[in-house]
Design a protein around this motif. Structure first.
Motif, PDB file in Angstrom:
ATOM      1  N   MET A   1       0.822  -1.205   0.000  1.00  0.00           N
ATOM      2  CA  MET A   1       0.000   0.000   0.000  1.00  0.00           C
ATOM      3  C   MET A   1       0.859   1.259   0.000  1.00  0.00           C
ATOM      4  O   MET A   1       0.532   2.256  -0.637  1.00  0.00           O
ATOM      5  CB  MET A   1      -0.917   0.033   1.222  1.00  0.00           C
ATOM      6  N   GLN A   2       1.963   1.213   0.741  1.00  0.00           N
ATOM      7  CA  GLN A   2       2.843   2.371   0.855  1.00  0.00           C
ATOM      8  C   GLN A   2       3.538   2.708  -0.457  1.00  0.00           C
ATOM      9  O   GLN A   2       3.977   3.832  -0.653  1.00  0.00           O
ATOM     10  CB  GLN A   2       3.884   2.151   1.960  1.00  0.00           C
ATOM     11  N   LYS A   3       3.625   1.751  -1.351  1.00  0.00           N
ATOM     12  CA  LYS A   3       4.258   2.002  -2.648  1.00  0.00           C
ATOM     13  C   LYS A   3       3.363   2.830  -3.555  1.00  0.00           C
ATOM     14  O   LYS A   3       3.796   3.315  -4.581  1.00  0.00           O
ATOM     15  CB  LYS A   3       4.633   0.679  -3.321  1.00  0.00           C
ATOM     16  N   GLY A   4       2.104   2.990  -3.186  1.00  0.00           N
ATOM     17  CA  GLY A   4       1.186   3.795  -3.985  1.00  0.00           C
ATOM     18  C   GLY A   4       0.213   2.939  -4.747  1.00  0.00           C
ATOM     19  O   GLY A   4       0.469   1.785  -5.060  1.00  0.00           O
ATOM     20  N   SER A   5      -0.899   3.546  -5.058  1.00  0.00           N
ATOM     21  CA  SER A   5      -1.929   2.832  -5.799  1.00  0.00           C
ATOM     22  C   SER A   5      -1.599   2.825  -7.282  1.00  0.00           C
ATOM     23  O   SER A   5      -0.876   3.693  -7.763  1.00  0.00           O
ATOM     24  CB  SER A   5      -3.281   3.489  -5.551  1.00  0.00           C
ATOM     25  N   PRO A   6      -2.139   1.851  -8.035  1.00  0.00           N
ATOM     26  CA  PRO A   6      -1.896   1.818  -9.481  1.00  0.00           C
ATOM     27  C   PRO A   6      -2.375   3.117 -10.124  1.00  0.00           C
ATOM     28  O   PRO A   6      -3.404   3.659  -9.749  1.00  0.00           O
ATOM     29  CB  PRO A   6      -2.746   0.635  -9.964  1.00  0.00           C
ATOM     30  N   GLY A   7      -1.608   3.604 -11.056  1.00  0.00           N
ATOM     31  CA  GLY A   7      -2.003   4.813 -11.771  1.00  0.00           C
ATOM     32  C   GLY A   7      -1.611   6.101 -11.089  1.00  0.00           C
ATOM     33  O   GLY A   7      -1.871   7.179 -11.587  1.00  0.00           O
ATOM     34  N   ARG A   8      -0.970   6.039  -9.935  1.00  0.00           N
ATOM     35  CA  ARG A   8      -0.628   7.263  -9.209  1.00  0.00           C
ATOM     36  C   ARG A   8       0.258   8.175 -10.044  1.00  0.00           C
ATOM     37  O   ARG A   8       0.012   9.364 -10.129  1.00  0.00           O
ATOM     38  CB  ARG A   8       0.063   6.924  -7.889  1.00  0.00           C
TER      39      ARG A   8
END
Length: 154
Positions: free
Chosen positions: A132-139
């Motif tokens: 989750m900390q890596k970011g959501s897809p498409g960020r």
């Protein structure tokens, strides 16, 4: 170790919407930001709009209550932050001490909790957090779209 260096500018709690720093202050801050970047310790940084443009969501009895800014009871508010990766709290203090702050500003330094700081049961309960900390897809696409439109934030 990761540390957040939180900027607390006195008086910002009552700043009107649209308040912005002056160009000379930003110029000095950019030199400092570049030094953090060149040293390889800078992970992220952002400035924040004043509380008069924000909202708070508080909870009582499991129900949310929204309060629009400004927040008259606030004595100190955040104006921005840096996220840095350094080897010690003292190194974070050393970096904060070099920043070009005005007389009315404070930098609070807080170490970021890492998964290994928690006992095994808490680590198990937080399983999936690193992804989750890596970011959501498409960020990155949203960030690029906002930058292209001239929006300050996604």
């Amino acid at each position: 170790m990761r540390f957040m260096m939180l900027v607390i500018p006195k008086g910002y709690e009552s700043a009107p919407p649209g308040t912005a720093p002056d160009a000379k202050a930003v110029e000095a801050m950019m030199k400092y930001n570049e030094a953090l970047q060149k040293a390889g310790v800078l992970l992220a940084l952002d400035g924040l709009h004043p509380p008069s443009m924000g909202a708070r969501v508080s909870f009582s009895g499991g129900k949310p209550t929204v309060t629009e800014g400004p927040f008259p009871e606030a004595k100190e508010v955040l104006g921005g932050y840096w996220m840095i990766r350094v080897n010690s709290k003292q190194e974070a203090i050393d970096w904060a001490s070099r920043s070009p702050m005005a007389d009315n500003e404070i930098i609070e330094i807080r170490q970021v909790q890492e998964m290994e700081d928690f006992p095994p049961d808490v680590q198990k309960a937080a399983q999936g957090l690193p992804e989750m900390q890596k970011g959501s897809p498409g960020r990155s696409e949203r960030d690029a779209d906002c930058a292209e439109r001239g929006d300050p934030e996604p």
